[in-house]
Scaffold this active site. Structure first.
Site, PDB file in Angstrom:
ATOM      1  N   SER A   1       0.968  -0.711   0.120  1.00 28.79           N
ATOM      2  CA  SER A   1      -0.155  -0.120  -0.069  1.00 28.79           C
ATOM      3  C   SER A   1       1.094   1.104  -0.324  1.00 28.79           C
ATOM      4  O   SER A   1       0.730   2.369   0.225  1.00 28.79           O
ATOM      5  CB  SER A   1      -1.022  -0.147   0.769  1.00 28.79           C
ATOM      6  OG  SER A   1      -0.074   0.148   2.446  1.00 28.79           O
TER       7      SER A   1
ATOM      8  N   THR B   1      -1.652   4.004   4.657  1.00 32.89           N
ATOM      9  CA  THR B   1      -0.712   4.799   4.363  1.00 32.89           C
ATOM     10  C   THR B   1      -0.454   4.986   6.048  1.00 32.89           C
ATOM     11  O   THR B   1      -0.598   4.462   6.520  1.00 32.89           O
ATOM     12  CB  THR B   1      -1.308   5.879   4.088  1.00 32.89           C
ATOM     13  OG1 THR B   1      -2.721   6.324   3.207  1.00 32.89           O
ATOM     14  CG2 THR B   1      -0.952   7.490   3.834  1.00 32.89           C
TER      15      THR B   1
ATOM     16  N   THR C   1       1.582   6.981   0.279  1.00 25.66           N
ATOM     17  CA  THR C   1       0.717   6.048  -0.209  1.00 25.66           C
ATOM     18  C   THR C   1       0.648   6.023  -1.251  1.00 25.66           C
ATOM     19  O   THR C   1       0.875   6.283  -2.648  1.00 25.66           O
ATOM     20  CB  THR C   1      -0.680   6.143   0.372  1.00 25.66           C
ATOM     21  OG1 THR C   1      -1.223   4.967   0.308  1.00 25.66           O
ATOM     22  CG2 THR C   1      -0.969   6.630   0.049  1.00 25.66           C
TER      23      THR C   1
ATOM     24  N   ARG D   1      -6.952   8.683  -9.846  1.00 23.44           N
ATOM     25  CA  ARG D   1      -7.423   8.612  -8.901  1.00 23.44           C
ATOM     26  C   ARG D   1      -6.574   9.749  -7.947  1.00 23.44           C
ATOM     27  O   ARG D   1      -5.356   8.806  -7.237  1.00 23.44           O
ATOM     28  CB  ARG D   1      -8.425   8.039  -8.104  1.00 23.44           C
ATOM     29  CG  ARG D   1      -8.954   7.934  -6.995  1.00 23.44           C
ATOM     30  CD  ARG D   1      -7.720   7.527  -5.256  1.00 23.44           C
ATOM     31  NE  ARG D   1      -8.178   7.280  -4.572  1.00 23.44           N
ATOM     32  CZ  ARG D   1      -7.822   7.317  -3.003  1.00 23.44           C
ATOM     33  NH1 ARG D   1      -6.469   7.047  -3.156  1.00 23.44           N
ATOM     34  NH2 ARG D   1      -8.929   7.119  -1.989  1.00 23.44           N
TER      35      ARG D   1
ATOM     36  N   THR E   1      -5.946   8.070   7.525  1.00 22.31           N
ATOM     37  CA  THR E   1      -5.430   7.059   6.780  1.00 22.31           C
ATOM     38  C   THR E   1      -6.552   6.079   6.787  1.00 22.31           C
ATOM     39  O   THR E   1      -7.400   6.614   7.473  1.00 22.31           O
ATOM     40  CB  THR E   1      -3.997   5.918   6.696  1.00 22.31           C
ATOM     41  OG1 THR E   1      -4.380   4.908   6.266  1.00 22.31           O
ATOM     42  CG2 THR E   1      -5.044   5.361   8.882  1.00 22.31           C
ATOM     43  N   GLY E   2      -6.904   5.769   5.838  1.00 16.32           N
ATOM     44  CA  GLY E   2      -8.448   5.589   5.398  1.00 16.32           C
ATOM     45  C   GLY E   2      -9.192   5.257   4.470  1.00 16.32           C
ATOM     46  O   GLY E   2      -8.212   6.656   2.989  1.00 16.32           O
TER      47      GLY E   2
HETATM   48  N1  ASP Z   1      -6.091   7.186   1.844  1.00 17.11           N
HETATM   49  C1  ASP Z   1      -5.648   6.271   0.722  1.00 17.11           C
HETATM   50  C2  ASP Z   1      -5.823   6.996  -0.292  1.00 17.11           C
HETATM   51  O1  ASP Z   1      -7.514   6.636   0.062  1.00 17.11           O
HETATM   52  C3  ASP Z   1      -5.215   5.063   1.650  1.00 17.11           C
HETATM   53  C4  ASP Z   1      -5.416   4.576   3.138  1.00 17.11           C
HETATM   54  O2  ASP Z   1      -4.587   5.303   4.178  1.00 17.11           O
HETATM   55  O3  ASP Z   1      -6.013   3.718   3.091  1.00 17.11           O
HETATM   56  O4  ASP Z   1      -5.132   7.256  -0.509  1.00 17.11           O
END
Ligand code: ASP
Length: 332
Positions: free
Chosen positions: A86, A188, A206, A216, A239-240
């Site tokens: 990731s 991330t 990330t 994107r 993150t998320g």
């Molecule tokens: N926040 C990141 C994104 O949407 C991914 C993650 O942290 O899970 O690209």
């Protein structure tokens, strides 16, 4: 540092949904460095891969180095790890099989730099820092970011590993986009550091959500969404699911709550609750995960997530610890 082996011992596992920041791991060796450690220094970073990332970052802080150098060096660790799917090299690609990376960095003077949808460079965090230091801009994307990276002497390379390619080919059979988090397709590294000079800095890097549409961009390179540092208040990283973080300006929410007097923990909880409320009837809700880390100028930290499973690592003078964050919901 090199001779210090770290062992994480599980000390308590059962977590209640909603519990605030319970410690679940402790270290058997408590001194991360033989050097005298500035008492103010501290690092907080996202997910369990932060443990490795914090090590070289802590080495910098423990020698009196800057928070900015620490977060850059720390973020480069998962970027270079091909087993981390990731972040950086080895990251899962978009639905066209192309690995595109997002990163941002911010210092104690509110200088910041970011790259988004960057192809072909292993260390977007270092390119983001160059954007901050060498250009009049804050963010470069796509081909422009590539051109800048080459001009700065970064080496272009293929980031799609054989394993990531195989996973993408498996995904292509169904082509079902489910941005589920807490699995290997999404996470991330966000790292926040406070140095012995009392200055804060932050970094995020990330490959974003696996199988995303080409082009994107998530929250991570967007200052005020995935990252925010204000040396008078604190630092925040998210993150998320980036779409949910951007919709709510989430890092700004956490920052302004801290500015208004909330603790970093309270601020992270308020932002999470706001995301939950806004997304209750949203198509993203079924798999939605968002998580925050924050630290104020006194080095007090907070962390919280919408759903369970979010971990964060703390490095400080008496050792490094990995924690399970409190959360609102369980995965159903
Ligand atoms: N926040 C990141 C994104 O949407 C991914 C993650 O942290 O899970 O690209």
């Amino acid at each position: 540092m090199k001779n210090n082996r770290r062992h994480f011992i599980k000390s308590s596992a059962a977590l209640l949904a909603g519990a605030a920041s319970p410690v679940v791991y402790s270290m058997s060796e408590s001194t991360p460095s033989a050097l005298p450690v500035p008492s103010a220094a501290k690092i907080i970073s996202t997910w369990n891969f932060a443990v490795e990332a914090n090590k070289p970052a802590w080495e910098i802080l423990s020698q009196g180095g800057t928070a900015l150098d620490a977060v850059e060096v720390g973020a480069r660790v998962p970027e270079a790890d091909e087993n981390n799917h990731s972040v950086g090299y080895g990251g899962f690609p978009d639905r066209e099989g192309i690995v595109t990376l997002d990163a941002s960095i911010m210092d104690h003077h509110s200088n910041c730099g970011a790259v988004a949808c960057l192809e072909g460079f292993k260390h977007p965090i270092s390119i983001a820092r160059k954007v901050m230091e060498e250009t009049p801009h804050v963010m470069l994307v796509g081909k422009g970011a590539q051109k800048f990276a080459l001009a700065q002497g970064f080496k272009k390379q293929n980031l799609l590993t054989e394993k990531a390619k195989q996973k993408w080919q498996q995904w292509l059979r169904k082509s079902d986009y489910v941005p589920e988090i807490n699995v290997e397709n999404h996470d991330t590294i966000g790292m926040l550091a406070l140095d012995s000079h009392g200055n804060l800095a932050g970094a995020t890097t990330t490959s974003g959500v696996a199988w995303k549409m080409h082009g994107r961009v998530g929250d991570s390179p967007i200052i005020g969404a995935g990252l925010f540092v204000d040396n008078e208040v604190g630092a925040v990283a998210c993150t998320g699911l980036g779409e949910a973080v951007i919709r709510t300006g989430a890092s700004t929410v956490v920052m302004e709550m801290m500015r208004a007097g909330k603790t970093p923990q309270q601020a992270c909880e308020i932002a999470t609750q706001r995301i939950h409320k806004i997304h209750k009837n949203h198509r993203d809700m079924k798999y939605l995960q968002v998580a925050f880390i924050a630290m104020n100028t006194q080095g007090k930290h907070g962390a919280f997530s919408l759903r369970g499973g979010f971990q964060y690592a703390i490095a400080e003078p008496n050792g490094q610890t990995l924690h399970n964050a409190g959360h609102i919901l369980k995965w159903s």
